[in-house]
Enzyme design. Structure first.
Site, PDB file in Angstrom:
ATOM      1  N   ASP A  91       3.691  -1.541   6.028  1.00 38.66           N
ATOM      2  CA  ASP A  91       2.562  -2.320   7.045  1.00 38.66           C
ATOM      3  C   ASP A  91       3.151  -3.683   7.559  1.00 38.66           C
ATOM      4  OD1 ASP A  91       1.146  -0.027   6.958  1.00 38.66           O
ATOM      5  OD2 ASP A  91      -0.692  -0.905   6.205  1.00 38.66           O
ATOM      6  N   HIS A 100      -1.692   7.220   9.246  1.00 39.11           N
ATOM      7  CA  HIS A 100      -0.817   6.510   7.919  1.00 39.11           C
ATOM      8  C   HIS A 100       0.232   7.201   7.473  1.00 39.11           C
ATOM      9  CE1 HIS A 100      -0.993   3.812   4.518  1.00 39.11           C
ATOM     10  NE2 HIS A 100      -1.034   5.148   3.598  1.00 39.11           N
ATOM     11  N   HIS A 135      -1.940  -3.412   9.370  1.00 40.83           N
ATOM     12  CA  HIS A 135      -2.806  -2.896   8.295  1.00 40.83           C
ATOM     13  C   HIS A 135      -4.184  -2.783   8.932  1.00 40.83           C
ATOM     14  CE1 HIS A 135      -3.920  -1.360   4.527  1.00 40.83           C
ATOM     15  NE2 HIS A 135      -4.991  -2.610   4.218  1.00 40.83           N
ATOM     16  N   HIS A 160       2.633   4.442   0.904  1.00 37.69           N
ATOM     17  CA  HIS A 160       2.752   5.016   2.128  1.00 37.69           C
ATOM     18  C   HIS A 160       3.740   6.661   1.924  1.00 37.69           C
ATOM     19  CE1 HIS A 160       1.612   1.584   4.305  1.00 37.69           C
ATOM     20  NE2 HIS A 160       1.782   2.253   5.493  1.00 37.69           N
ATOM     21  N   GLU A 180       0.822  -1.043  -0.077  1.00 35.15           N
ATOM     22  CA  GLU A 180      -0.008   0.054   0.017  1.00 35.15           C
ATOM     23  C   GLU A 180       0.829   1.273   0.018  1.00 35.15           C
ATOM     24  OE1 GLU A 180      -3.534   1.246   3.001  1.00 35.15           O
ATOM     25  OE2 GLU A 180      -1.886   1.012   4.061  1.00 35.15           O
ATOM     26  N   GLU A 200       4.423   5.543  12.039  1.00 34.85           N
ATOM     27  CA  GLU A 200       5.032   4.609  10.868  1.00 34.85           C
ATOM     28  C   GLU A 200       6.332   5.024  10.662  1.00 34.85           C
ATOM     29  OE1 GLU A 200       1.716   1.913   8.724  1.00 34.85           O
ATOM     30  OE2 GLU A 200       1.814   3.957   8.092  1.00 34.85           O
ATOM     31  N   GLU A 249      -7.101  -1.755   7.695  1.00 37.16           N
ATOM     32  CA  GLU A 249      -8.069  -2.438   6.920  1.00 37.16           C
ATOM     33  C   GLU A 249      -8.262  -3.813   7.064  1.00 37.16           C
ATOM     34  OE1 GLU A 249      -6.070  -0.027   6.169  1.00 37.16           O
ATOM     35  OE2 GLU A 249      -6.970   1.209   4.399  1.00 37.16           O
TER      36      GLU A 249
HETATM   37 ZN    ZN Z   1       0.758   1.729   7.205  1.00 36.40          ZN
HETATM   38 MN    MN Z   2      -2.121   0.358   6.161  1.00 39.83          MN
END
Ligand code: ZN
Ligand code: MN
Length: 254
Positions: A44, A174, A119, A35, A33, A179, A121
């Site tokens: 992630d 995010h 992650h 970032h 994904e 992170e 989701e």
């Molecule tokens: Zn992430």
């Molecule tokens: Mn994520």
């Protein structure tokens, strides 16, 4: 043979570890994904695996290879599916992967499985995969499963020190301070510090619209500023996470 990585063991050594120690098996789950411009697509999964490995070392556990594709990126917590590189799976695919993992680790004779989610989701589909996997095994199964989002182990005190100007919440975090700091700690070579954006927090309405509205999401893909990130903050968080996750595993699986 002191490695925590299951895929570096032979099946003979793996079986011996299971029979001798009943190590908790950690299964990191991530996503591919976007970032932002400064972090890699695999952030992630890389962070879930790193935190799982640090925790496994404290409880003599093993870490299985990461499930590296996650459920579809949502605008409000991952930027959405319109970014190039974001590569997601349907809910049924993720549920099936977790269901298969539960069944397979039980077949090996593992008694403790810890699913470490990185992650946002993924959460409900991991729960469903665990539920279906345990249902497949039936009531006589010996396997117990713990599931967690690693960031939930950060204390208020640590969040207050990492976010001196106020914590924007985990969904907007995010590719932001947590992170980025954790990646600076674990994988500094993969962070483009010179490209860290300073976008203000994204401002989403309290509803969703489908197809998703791309213009709701900052062009960088970062949902709140990552400017406050540092390797030192990452080290503090990584240590706290491993300590507190290890304590939880020891408490539940003693
Ligand atoms: Zn992430
Ligand atoms: Mn994520």
């Amino acid at each position: 043979m002191s490695t925590v990585w299951m895929n570096q063991l032979s099946w003979i050594d793996y079986e011996a570890r299971l029979l001798r120690d009943q190590p908790p098996i950690f299964l990191p789950v991530g996503a591919l994904e976007q970032h932002g411009p400064h972090l890699p697509l695999g952030t992630d999964g890389l962070l879930a695996a790193a935190v799982a490995a640090d925790t496994a070392k404290r409880v003599s556990g093993l870490v299985a290879p990461t499930l590296s594709y996650g459920y579809k990126s949502q605008p409000k917590c991952g930027g959405g599916q319109h970014f190039c590189g974001t590569t997601s799976v349907d809910a049924a695919t993720l549920i099936g992967s977790v269901r298969d993992a539960v069944r397979e680790f039980a077949r090996h004779g593992a008694k403790r499985l810890v699913i470490v989610n990185g992650h946002y989701e993924n959460q409900w589909f991991l729960i469903e995969g665990i539920d279906l996997g345990l249902r497949d095994l039936g009531p006589a199964a010996q396997l117990q499963v713990m599931r967690l989002e690693y960031w939930d182990f950060l204390t208020e005190t640590t969040l207050a020190s990492v976010f001196p100007n106020g914590f924007p919440g985990f969904a907007l975090e995010h590719a932001a301070v947590i992170e980025t700091s954790m990646m600076l700690h674990y994988h500094p070579d993969l962070v483009r510090v010179d490209l860290i954006p300073d976008d203000g927090p994204a401002d989403f309405p309290p509803y969703d619209v489908y197809p998703t509205r791309r213009h709701w999401v900052p062009l960088s893909g970062v949902l709140s500023s990552a400017k406050g990130a540092s390797a030192a903050k990452g080290a503090v968080m990584a240590t706290e996470l491993a300590q507190r996750m290890a304590a939880a595993v020891a408490h539940e699986f003693a």
